[in-house]
Design an enzyme around this catalytic site. Structure first.
Site, PDB file in Angstrom:
ATOM      1  N   ARG A   1      -7.354   2.635  14.592  1.00  0.00           N
ATOM      2  CA  ARG A   1      -8.049   1.823  14.495  1.00  0.00           C
ATOM      3  C   ARG A   1      -8.244   0.861  15.722  1.00  0.00           C
ATOM      4  O   ARG A   1      -8.889  -0.006  15.653  1.00  0.00           O
ATOM      5  CB  ARG A   1      -7.913   0.835  12.650  1.00  0.00           C
ATOM      6  CG  ARG A   1      -8.595   0.140  12.776  1.00  0.00           C
ATOM      7  CD  ARG A   1      -8.682  -1.083  11.277  1.00  0.00           C
ATOM      8  NE  ARG A   1      -8.966   0.234  10.214  1.00  0.00           N
ATOM      9  CZ  ARG A   1     -10.184  -0.214  10.005  1.00  0.00           C
ATOM     10  NH1 ARG A   1     -11.481  -0.684  10.965  1.00  0.00           N
ATOM     11  NH2 ARG A   1     -11.256   0.817   8.773  1.00  0.00           N
TER      12      ARG A   1
ATOM     13  N   GLU B   1     -10.299  -7.621   5.540  1.00  0.00           N
ATOM     14  CA  GLU B   1     -10.510  -7.257   6.440  1.00  0.00           C
ATOM     15  C   GLU B   1     -11.074  -8.232   7.721  1.00  0.00           C
ATOM     16  O   GLU B   1     -10.841  -9.125   8.788  1.00  0.00           O
ATOM     17  CB  GLU B   1      -9.666  -5.913   6.996  1.00  0.00           C
ATOM     18  CG  GLU B   1      -8.768  -5.654   5.933  1.00  0.00           C
ATOM     19  CD  GLU B   1      -9.010  -4.464   6.235  1.00  0.00           C
ATOM     20  OE1 GLU B   1      -7.250  -3.914   6.660  1.00  0.00           O
ATOM     21  OE2 GLU B   1      -9.153  -3.620   6.234  1.00  0.00           O
TER      22      GLU B   1
ATOM     23  N   GLU C   1       0.732  -1.315  -0.323  1.00  0.00           N
ATOM     24  CA  GLU C   1       0.145  -0.215  -0.052  1.00  0.00           C
ATOM     25  C   GLU C   1       0.472   1.601   0.223  1.00  0.00           C
ATOM     26  O   GLU C   1       0.577   2.217  -0.498  1.00  0.00           O
ATOM     27  CB  GLU C   1      -0.926  -0.251   0.977  1.00  0.00           C
ATOM     28  CG  GLU C   1      -2.017   1.396   1.557  1.00  0.00           C
ATOM     29  CD  GLU C   1      -2.465   1.016   2.820  1.00  0.00           C
ATOM     30  OE1 GLU C   1      -3.343   0.339   3.306  1.00  0.00           O
ATOM     31  OE2 GLU C   1      -3.699   2.304   2.755  1.00  0.00           O
TER      32      GLU C   1
END
Ligand SMILES: Cc1cc2nc3c(=O)[nH]c(=O)nc-3n(C[C@H](O)[C@H](O)[C@H](O)COP(=O)(O)OP(=O)(O)OC[C@H]3O[C@@H](n4cnc5c(N)ncnc54)[C@H](O)[C@@H]3O)c2cc1C
Ligand code: FES
Ligand code: FES
Length: 1336
Positions: A887, A1268, A809
């Protein structure tokens, strides 16, 4: 002597090579010289099987025909190919003509996601079927010991290939026995939605027809009667000599005493590639009859030293089957060791002599040979001598008693006598294809008085620099009776004799010491059982061995995988052309199975192309004093060295602009990119890069989270989320528990490493890059910045990735920017595909986390208050670490309603390679700590685990700790269904009974929920674009912002476009993802790619439909093609863009207000495990998953994502361990040392159900994100292990909560199962020694 011609066959075509270089591997030759790109490079060290091909040759050992076997092309020296035939994945079938059944079945059973492992798996299966057209299931599973897949979770591959097995059973949970409705689940409830378990239809498969396979080349057949000739192949640095006779061999060895004998090259190949060793002369003895013979004697069986391990296995299996069992105790022990040795690809080439002569301290065979006193025959030009393998044979680390001009000719493995018993044991990190942590061979011979010891030999590997004998212990046990006293004394003596320094290389010191005792205990009980049955004729083994102890002697056994996958069928009446909701096969699967799918490094080389190898720091923190390139410049093919001085634009890079493309005077981690060497070939650039000399001035590094906390080295200020009144909550609670948990990092281990090809266009600063990236836009930006050109000059193209998982990413830019600089400087195309060791060292992984918690709860188990601090190891740049921490904080409730909660997250700044995104993005770590304290609460309260977890679950409409309302909360439905499907309460009873009856094996069960917030943490990424282009023949070219990395995104997007446009999927094509078709895209990440790109595709299609509307109205009976043609004729644009942005997102940390997520995905898993309390081994017995994926766009792809994520999580929480030196140097740089789950690690019963009737109003066609969310469900395996350990500890009177860090490796499991053996091996006081590795 002149170099000879090398002659071999590839896929039936003759190859004659005049200038062969012995350093070239078969893989390099296939890919670079023959342009056969189907065979992949995944690791280059025999550990992943991506490079598997089949070899056919006339073997001296089996004179009755050509032998066919799989090998790893990455280790197979090209020179060993003379008069041999090679079959690659391209040679057995093609998507353009006819797929081979092996290719067809893996594709159609959804066993290929990113596809990078697929050709290797296809070839492993093919080689098995060529030898055994009707294998049994066990053979199929054993056959895959040498292949890894990071995407699929293996289940679909096993299920697809089960159709080749003799006992292949019918599909579905009831085996298709349900009356009329397809699946028995439909009969159980009165539900409108129909359920199916049929993801593919085996009836469609072509039959396997062995008569259609290619034949062995007749020209090679002719060679078998011709006398062998000595061959010589000379390369740049190495000469390969292949003698034809033993005499020639011994003469050559006398002439070149330093020469290496190479048979399988599974050791030497790795030394040359990874350890930078150079052996200028290699002698290959594999064709000499005296080196490959097998002979029965009165005393045992003699094997020529070049016999392969597979051939030894065949002979010994036959002997064990045919001879009296008392004679074959050693043979059985060798077979036991070979069962858990490497995969077939290694065993098919690796020699018995190679294993002995490598003299590795962790060889699995040497302890057996030493304990049984095998005889070795050595030969030299001066003659032969026979010696016993005893304590004098190994003279030091990787040294033996052989003289320089001697070779090992043969080895005799002895029969055992009556009254003699032998066992071998091995414990590794992973059961399949893993080197031992400790391994041993144990032999006892009794006197006439049958329980008195006459001789005893205990030999261990993994406890010293060589294989060693426990001489003192054995001496003390002589003439003793085989009873409890002997056991006690042996354990005390072994604990003393098999001691290790607390700093011993390899670490795991307490574990290794305990294993030496555990193994002896297993041996003691095994012998006792045999004595009992022989002396007393007693078939009831419980006379001498208590019933609860028998389990300690049972050898590992696993039943073939049994699976059920359930999903909701599309509603009755859905048009057959509407593919949404159907298990459509991944659209590239067939090409992937044939090796035709093109990955970045498969793009053929440009004529004037160069290769870049990165030069990286060997220090964690240092000033660069000087860089000397003199020696590198002398390497042939050297072009230039590039560094910060060569950057035309800006050297600043990284997500937070706190990185550099090349280190500027200072390095801040081992693996920090300093520069790179550009040369004509990969081999030359690699060699030259190793020759660059860099001088450093050391600075003090910060490596671990602990060190960072001490030195207050953090990124930004800690993030906080708080709700309610924590202090008051504690005061009102009945109980409080406090604790800490560490969760280790994880390497992405995508099978395809980072790769970039940069092609300068020669005009206006234009450059075209082919990159294996999840983030073409960031790549474009970074390259433009480093080259100092506008972004519109840089074109980034991505066809597909061999896996990404977050690792490509942001970190892919560190490679692509360097390659771009090299291409700019040289003006020529430059390629770089990282070697596996470089990739693991440089590119970072999942953040290690430390969680500290205090939790208050009531007597009934209701949680009242939680205070938690998270620390992560961010590494040397911020990258995405702060978002990852956010997160983790958003998931610090997992799925539980906690009225008073306060969480704080701190990212540590260390001298480690920057950690980055990894599937779950901090969520799994956040939730793992939740389940840790929840487990403490359960143990402390003494209440049933399922009851406490269920009690605390959220309800519909509840507010989370970040004040987002839960709507469409399906978790409780998932929970109920999972409890029911897994028969949780019945299983719990069965497990309790099992644990009462077994002292040394324990079982555990855990049911774990997950709630995963869907959206990018960085909200501006919640956008997507698409481009739909319709051509006059009606065909549609679709492009969108997402990259295909195996997750089936392109397939889903074609399904969406097909449904929206109302045309068949076959009319639509996606070619690639590129910055000149859809600009300014978000990375393909955060599980949202199908949601956001799906909406963008939908919008673009709607625009096209609107433009076609007039033509449809005027010709309602016309076809799609008619309307398109009409539009064209009327000059209507047939190209449309689509754009989508997720509305209503935004969260304010200060106010704890707003919605960070668009919606949530939910799931529940129940897992059951069995642990071996003596070795720390564990087995995954059963897993049931129920997952809410909304209305699935494609159930096969969604189930594939669930299983793949689950198995990846299984690796994170039970297996994968990155090991670092105290100086921050990564030891585990390849599959040899870093173990991802293999075929054998998946649960024996693996059930997945997609929750029915749960449409999601927030995403395209009512679907939900899936990439995920399921990963965390693997925590059920971790907590099942912890449950089993609890049962083991209870046997020692320990019933309080205890700490178990992640991953639950054999070492951690064994150390936690405290017993009398562990007490004999106490740990050294921390701080009194320097450990070999540290917890980062
Ligand atoms: C993926 C993988 C997994 C592995 N797993 C295991 C495992 O589980 N357990 C284990 O024990 N090992 C394991 N190994 C190590 C290795 O496969 C074995 O040691 C193997 O038997 C080596 O044989 P070879 O023929 O390939 O050796 P080569 O690489 O060809 O040679 C190895 C060494 O032996 C010397 N040698 C070979 N034959 C002779 C001879 N006749 N006389 C004198 N010297 C000789 C060579 O000169 C060289 O130094 C593994 C290796 C790999 C790559
Ligand atoms: S590339 Fe050969 S085994 Fe991995
Ligand atoms: S499909 Fe196996 S590694 Fe991707």
């Amino acid at each position: 002597r002149k170099t000879d011609q090398l002659v071999f066959f590839v896929n039936g075509r003759k190859v004659v090579e005049e200038n062969v270089d012995p350093e070239t591997t078969l893989l390099t030759y296939l890919r670079r010289k023959l342009g056969l790109h189907g065979t992949k490079l995944g690791c280059g060290e025999g550990g992943c099987g991506a490079c598997t091909v089949m070899i056919s040759k006339y073997d001296n050992f089996q004179k009755n025909g050509a032998t066919l076997y799989s090998v790893n092309a990455c280790l197979f020296p090209i020179c060993a190919l003379h008069h041999v035939a090679v079959t690659t994945v391209e040679g057995i079938g093609s998507s353009k003509t006819r797929l081979h059944p092996v290719q067809e079945r893996i594709a159609k059973s959804h066993g290929s996601q990113c596809g990078f492992c697929t050709p290797g798996i296809v070839m492993s299966m093919y080689a098995l079927l060529r030898n055994r057209p009707n294998p049994v299931m066990e053979e199929i599973e054993e056959n895959f010991q040498g292949n890894l897949c990071r995407c699929t979770g293996y289940r679909p591959i096993v299920q697809g290939y089960r159709t080749f097995a003799k006992t292949g059973k019918s599909e579905g949970c009831c085996g298709g026995k349900a009356s009329g409705q397809g699946c028995c689940m439909n009969e159980k409830e009165d539900n409108a939605a129909m359920v199916s378990s049929i993801l593919f239809n085996p009836a469609e498969f072509q039959p396997l027809d062995p008569t259609q396979e290619p034949i062995f080349p007749p020209e090679l057949l002719m060679q078998k009667n011709k006398p062998l000739e000595q061959l010589c192949f000379r390369g740049e640095r190495v000469m390969w000599l292949q003698p034809a006779t033993l005499e020639e061999l011994l003469t050559l060895k006398a002439q070149y005493p330093a020469a290496k004998l190479v048979v399988g090259n599974t050791e030497v190949g790795i030394e040359m590639r990874l350890k930078n060793m150079l052996y200028p002369v290699i002698i290959a003895p594999a064709w000499i009859p005296e080196m490959t013979f097998v002979q029965y004697t009165k005393k045992g069986i003699i094997f020529g030293a070049a016999c392969t391990l597979s051939s030894v296995e065949v002979v010994l299996k036959k002997a064990v089957a045919e001879l009296d069992s008392y004679k074959t105790e050693v043979f059985q022990a060798v077979l036991d060791q070979l069962r858990w040795f490497a995969g077939p690809q290694v065993k098919n080439v690796a020699a018995l002599g190679g294993n002995i002569m490598t003299a590795s301290p962790i060889s699995d065979l040497n302890p057996v040979f030493m304990a049984c006193g095998s005889k070795l025959t050595l030969a030299s030009i001066e003659g032969r001598r026979t010696i016993k393998m005893d304590k004098n044979f190994f003279t030091g680390y990787r040294k033996t008693a052989l003289k320089p001009n001697e070779i090992l000719l043969s080895i005799e493995i002895p029969f055992t006598r009556k009254g003699e018993y032998f066992s071998a044991f091995k414990q590794a990190s992973r059961r399949e294809d893993d080197i031992a942590i400790v391994t041993c061979g144990m032999r006892v011979l009794f006197k006439e008085v049958r329980n008195q010891v006459k001789k005893i030999k205990l030999s261990y590997g993994g406890m010293a620099p060589t294989t060693v004998m426990a001489g003192k212990t054995c001496q003390a046990l002589m003439h003793r009776e085989w009873n409890e006293d002997l056991l006690q004394e042996a354990c005390h003596l072994l604990a003393e004799e098999m001691n290790l320094s607390p700093s011993a290389p390899g670490g795991m010191v307490d574990f290794r010491r305990t294993l030496t005792l555990s193994f002896f205990f297993k041996f003691y009980l095994t012998v006792l059982q045999k004595l009992d049955s022989e002396l007393n004729g007693n078939n009831n083994p419980h006379e001498l061995v208590p019933y609860e102890y028998v389990c300690a002697t049972k050898v590992f056994h696993k039943d073939p995988v049994n699976n059920v996958q359930l999903f909701q069928e599309v509603p009755a009446g859905q048009s057959v052309e509407d593919m949404v909701g159907r298990p459509l096969v991944h659209l590239s699967a067939a090409k992937q199975a044939c090796g035709e799918a093109v990955y970045c490094d498969d793009i053929p080389c440009y004529e004037n192309e160069l290769y870049l190898t990165l030069v990286t720091s060997t220090k964690a923190h240092a000033k660069i004093l000087s860089i000397d390139t003199t020696e590198a410049e002398c390497v042939p093919g050297f072009v230039c060295f590039i560094s910060v001085k060569d950057i035309p634009g800006s050297n600043v890079s990284g997500i937070a602009f706190d990185e550099t493309v090349f280190a500027d005077n200072m390095v801040t981690c081992v693996g920090h990119i300093i520069g790179g060497v550009v040369a004509d070939t990969h081999e030359h650039s690699r060699r030259a890069a190793k020759a660059i000399k860099i001088k450093y001035e050391d600075l003090l590094p910060i490596i671990t989270i602990q060190e960072a906390i001490e030195k207050q080295s953090f990124y930004d200020v800690p993030r906080k989320i708080e709700k309610g009144n924590v202090q008051k909550g504690f005061e009102e609670s009945d109980y409080i528990v406090e604790g800490e948990m560490y969760i280790g990092g994880q390497e992405h281990f995508y099978l395809e490493t980072h790769c970039t090809i940069a092609v300068p266009k020669g005009e206006d600063g234009e450059m075209e890059l082919f990159v294996s990236t999840q983030n073409p836009t960031k790549t474009q930006e970074s390259v433009a910045s480093v080259l100092g050109v506008p972004e519109n000059r840089i074109l980034v193209r991505v066809k597909r990735l061999g896996g990404g998982f977050g690792g490509k990413e942001s970190r892919s830019t560190i490679v692509s920017t360097a390659v771009a600089v090299a291409a700019f400087k040289t003006g020529r195309p430059v390629r770089c595909m990282l070697d596996r060791d470089e990739d693991m060292l440089i590119t970072g992984g999942r953040h290690p986390f430390l969680g500290q918690y205090k939790v208050g709860f009531m007597k009934n188990g209701k949680i009242n208050s939680l205070k938690v601090s998270y620390y992560s190891n961010g590494g040397n740049s911020a990258d995405l670490s702060l978002a990852v921490m956010d997160r983790a904080l958003f998931h610090m409730d997992n799925a539980y309603n906690i009225p008073n909660i306060q969480g704080e997250g701190t990212v540590c700044k260390t001298n480690m390679p920057s950690n980055t995104a990894f599937r779950g993005f901090g969520g799994p770590q956040g939730m793992m700590i939740v389940e840790c304290w929840m487990n403490d609460v359960i143990l402390k309260s003494g209440l049933p685990a399922e009851q406490v977890r269920k009690l605390n679950l959220y309800d519909e409409g509840d507010l989370t700790h970040f004040n987002q309302k839960l709507e469409g909360f399906t978790l409780k439905r998932c929970w109920k269904e999972c409890v029911k499907n897994s028969e949780y309460h019945t299983r719990k009873q069965i497990i309790d009974d099992f644990n009462r009856q077994n002292r040394w094996k324990k079982r555990g069960i855990a049911i774990i929920p997950t709630k995963f917030g869907i959206s990018f943490i960085i909200h501006l990424c919640q956008r997507a674009g698409a481009l739909v282009q319709v051509y006059t023949d009606g065909s549609v070219l679709l492009t969108h912002g997402g990259a295909e990395m195996g997750q089936g995104l392109h397939t889903k997007m074609i399904q969406v476009a097909s449904k929206t446009l109302g045309i068949p999927t076959t009319t639509i094509h996606i070619s690639e993802t590129s910055t000149n078709t859809v600009p300014n895209t978000s990375p393909t990440a955060a599980s949202v790619s199908a949601d956001i790109n799906g909406m963008a595709v939908f919008n673009a299609c709607k625009t096209i439909l609107k433009r076609l509307e007039p033509f449809k109205s005027s010709n309602p009976k016309g076809s799609w093609k008619d309307w398109v043609n009409e539009a064209y004729v009327n000059c209507v644009s047939l190209s449309a863009t689509g754009f989508y942005r997720v509305p209503g997102l935004g969260y304010d940390f200060k106010e704890n207000k707003g919605n960070p997520f668009d919606y949530f995905s939910y799931g529940v898993a129940c897992s059951e495990v069995e642990i071996d309390c003596l070795t720390g081994d564990h087995q995954n017995l059963r897993t049931h998953i129920v997952m809410d994926v909304g209305t699935s766009l494609n159930p096969a792809i969604d189930i594939g994502q669930i299983e793949g994520a689950f198995v990846q999580g299984l690796g994170l929480f039970t297996l994968e361990e990155l090991r670092y030196s105290p100086e921050g140097d990564l030891y585990s740089r390849g599959p040899g040392m870093y173990k991802i789950p293999a075929f054998g690690d998946i649960p024996t019963e693996f059930h997945v159900s997609l929750l029915r009737d749960c449409p999601n109003s927030k995403a395209i066609y009512a679907s939900k994100a899936v990439g995920e969310p399921p990963l965390f469900l693997s925590a059920s395996v971790f907590y099942a292990i912890k449950d089993a350990i609890f049962a083991a500890r209870a046997e020692s009177g320990l019933t309080q909560p205890f700490r178990l860090d992640s991953p639950a490796t054999p070492e951690r499991i064994r150390n936690a199962c405290v017993d009398n053996f562990t007490k004999l091996c106490p740990s050294a006081e921390p701080g009194t020694f320097k450990p070999w590795s540290v917890r980062v």
